[in-house]
Design a protein around this motif. Structure first.
Motif, PDB file in Angstrom:
ATOM      1  N   ALA A   1      24.780  56.507 -19.540  1.00 56.66           N
ATOM      2  CA  ALA A   1      26.135  56.808 -20.018  1.00 56.66           C
ATOM      3  C   ALA A   1      26.370  56.277 -21.429  1.00 56.66           C
ATOM      4  O   ALA A   1      27.130  56.871 -22.202  1.00 56.66           O
ATOM      5  N   SER A   2      25.726  55.161 -21.790  1.00 58.04           N
ATOM      6  CA  SER A   2      25.992  54.535 -23.092  1.00 58.04           C
ATOM      7  C   SER A   2      25.440  55.355 -24.250  1.00 58.04           C
ATOM      8  O   SER A   2      26.079  55.443 -25.304  1.00 58.04           O
ATOM      9  N   GLY A   3      24.257  55.959 -24.069  1.00 60.94           N
ATOM     10  CA  GLY A   3      23.712  56.838 -25.105  1.00 60.94           C
ATOM     11  C   GLY A   3      23.655  56.194 -26.480  1.00 60.94           C
ATOM     12  O   GLY A   3      23.017  55.160 -26.681  1.00 60.94           O
ATOM     13  N   PRO A   4      24.357  56.778 -27.475  1.00 58.89           N
ATOM     14  CA  PRO A   4      24.292  56.265 -28.852  1.00 58.89           C
ATOM     15  C   PRO A   4      24.855  54.857 -29.024  1.00 58.89           C
ATOM     16  O   PRO A   4      24.598  54.224 -30.039  1.00 58.89           O
ATOM     17  N   VAL A   5      25.647  54.373 -28.060  1.00 57.62           N
ATOM     18  CA  VAL A   5      26.230  53.030 -28.189  1.00 57.62           C
ATOM     19  C   VAL A   5      25.521  52.058 -27.250  1.00 57.62           C
ATOM     20  O   VAL A   5      26.107  51.085 -26.779  1.00 57.62           O
ATOM     21  N   LEU A   6      24.236  52.314 -26.994  1.00 60.76           N
ATOM     22  CA  LEU A   6      23.475  51.463 -26.086  1.00 60.76           C
ATOM     23  C   LEU A   6      23.392  50.032 -26.596  1.00 60.76           C
ATOM     24  O   LEU A   6      23.383  49.084 -25.796  1.00 60.76           O
ATOM     25  N   ASN A   7      23.344  49.849 -27.911  1.00 58.50           N
ATOM     26  CA  ASN A   7      23.286  48.492 -28.461  1.00 58.50           C
ATOM     27  C   ASN A   7      24.510  47.680 -28.070  1.00 58.50           C
ATOM     28  O   ASN A   7      24.428  46.458 -27.898  1.00 58.50           O
TER      29      ASN A   7
END
Length: 405
Positions: free
Chosen positions: A274-280
């Motif tokens: 679900a986090s995708g591009p904001v995994l960091n």
């Protein structure tokens, strides 16, 4: 900012039909392309090969191409990569490739479409905040439960002055932590090479996470269940201590802590998708949770029962319920992307959320995902009402027994 302004200018000047129809809604075109890819898979699975090919071609020519001009400025490599992937999907349908292979290609396309929408829309503040909150809450909830269990084990062993018993507990806990890390690495590797589509893996993972989260919610609410669990653990500890077996005591500790670790791995697998591009941001939340747990662990072993840990459980139940509702929405959406469930779009009828926010909350504008989430909320409301009614029903009997004693 300059790149975004230039991208908007390109939309106005070069997009097909832009002069006649005004600026192209790039996120809308990307979402439509996404849904048409899922539709083409369903048609192909049903044996309608020609129709599936036309739908896949429409996804690219009639929608994605309208979003290309601004994306070429912001990320030209992504555009080139997606052109090849759309081509692979159409060629695969024309060559009669297996559905599983086309689902893999479609999964790559959907990942790239989401990335493209994130590039155009920007991640904003809400999506990273949600990812960090999720990363923090999962580890802190499971870690707090593990810390309380360890504290209970040491409390049971308090009367024993045998240092070897206490070391066996520490070794069992350390082995459980190591096993959790190994489980995470193995799960990540196995899921990456599994011969099924990533959408289907995501859907199944979400369903399992929802079942566990749902059961955890009411376990945390019901004091009697928690007491039974504690009594069961004390009975196992008693058997291990009486036998004098360090291995048995270490195994009791290992299984007790590893259960929490396994749940953590499962929840993070669902949250990572679900986090995708904001995994960091999710990893930032994990780091903050580790620091908070270190402090909580020291305080717990110093002050013991004087810490108001019981007050945290109602808040944890609320957060757990929100995770379950979000994972339900994402699970249904993943089944839609895999072609197992139809899509009834509500685009244009409901406010459009940032794609990253949608993924983290499970709020996707389709009838099926929102209906599943609404049903989940109703089930939680009914379950909460039952727990309250049950506790009120049994409290007079408990009070009566206390008075007699």
């Amino acid at each position: 900012m300059i790149l975004r302004l230039l991208a908007l200018l390109l939309v106005l000047l070069t997009a097909p039909g832009a002069h006649a129809q005004g600026a192209v809604d790039v996120p809308q075109q990307l979402r439509t392309a996404h849904d048409l890819v899922a539709q083409s898979l369903r048609e192909y699975a049903q044996g309608h090969t020609e129709q599936a090919f036309r739908t896949a071609r429409s996804a690219y020519l009639d929608h994605f191409e309208y979003a290309e001009p601004p994306l070429r400025v912001l990320n030209p490599d992504l555009i080139l990569e997606m052109e090849y992937r759309f081509s692979d999907l159409r060629n695969g349908m024309r060559d009669g490739q297996p559905v599983a292979e086309l689902q893999r290609v479609a999964g790559d396309i959907n990942d790239s479409l989401r990335k493209a929408e994130g590039i155009v829309s920007g991640t904003g503040v809400l999506a990273p905040t949600l990812a960090a909150t999720g990363g923090f809450t999962i580890l802190f909830r499971e870690g707090l439960e593990a810390a309380l269990l360890l504290a209970a084990i040491f409390s049971y062993l308090e009367s024993s002055r045998n240092g070897r018993l206490r070391r066996a507990v520490w070794w069992g806990g350390a082995a459980a932590l190591l096993a959790t890390v190994v489980t995470w690495a193995l799960a990540t590797y196995v899921l990456s090479i599994a011969p099924v589509s990533r959408e289907l893996i995501s859907a199944v993972t979400s369903v399992i996470a929802v079942v566990i989260l749902f059961s955890l919610s009411f376990f945390l609410l019901q004091q009697t269940d928690r007491r039974r669990s504690a009594e069961f653990m004390r009975a196992r500890l008693g058997q291990a201590v009486q036998s004098g077996s360090l291995l048995a005591l270490g195994l009791v500790t290992f299984t007790t802590i590893y259960r929490e670790g396994f749940e953590t791995v499962l929840f993070y697998q669902a949250l990572a998708v679900a986090s995708g591009p904001v995994l960091n941001s999710m990893y930032l939340g994990i780091g903050l949770a580790a620091l908070a747990l270190a402090v909580t662990f020291m305080l717990l072993f110093r002050f013991g029962r004087r810490l108001p840990t019981a007050r945290l459980f109602p808040a944890l139940v609320g957060v757990t319920a929100l995770f379950a509702v979000a994972f339900v929405g994402n699970g249904v959406r993943a089944f839609q992307e895999a072609g197992w469930i139809g899509v009834t779009n509500l685009y244009g009828r409901l406010p459009t959320l940032d794609p990253n926010v949608s993924a983290l909350t499970g709020l996707h504008p389709t009838v099926e995902t929102l209906a599943a989430q609404a049903l989940m909320v109703l089930v939680y409301a009914a379950g909460y009402g039952y727990v309250r009614w049950s506790s009120q029903r049994h409290s007079p009997h408990v009070a009566g027994r206390l008075e007699r004693h």
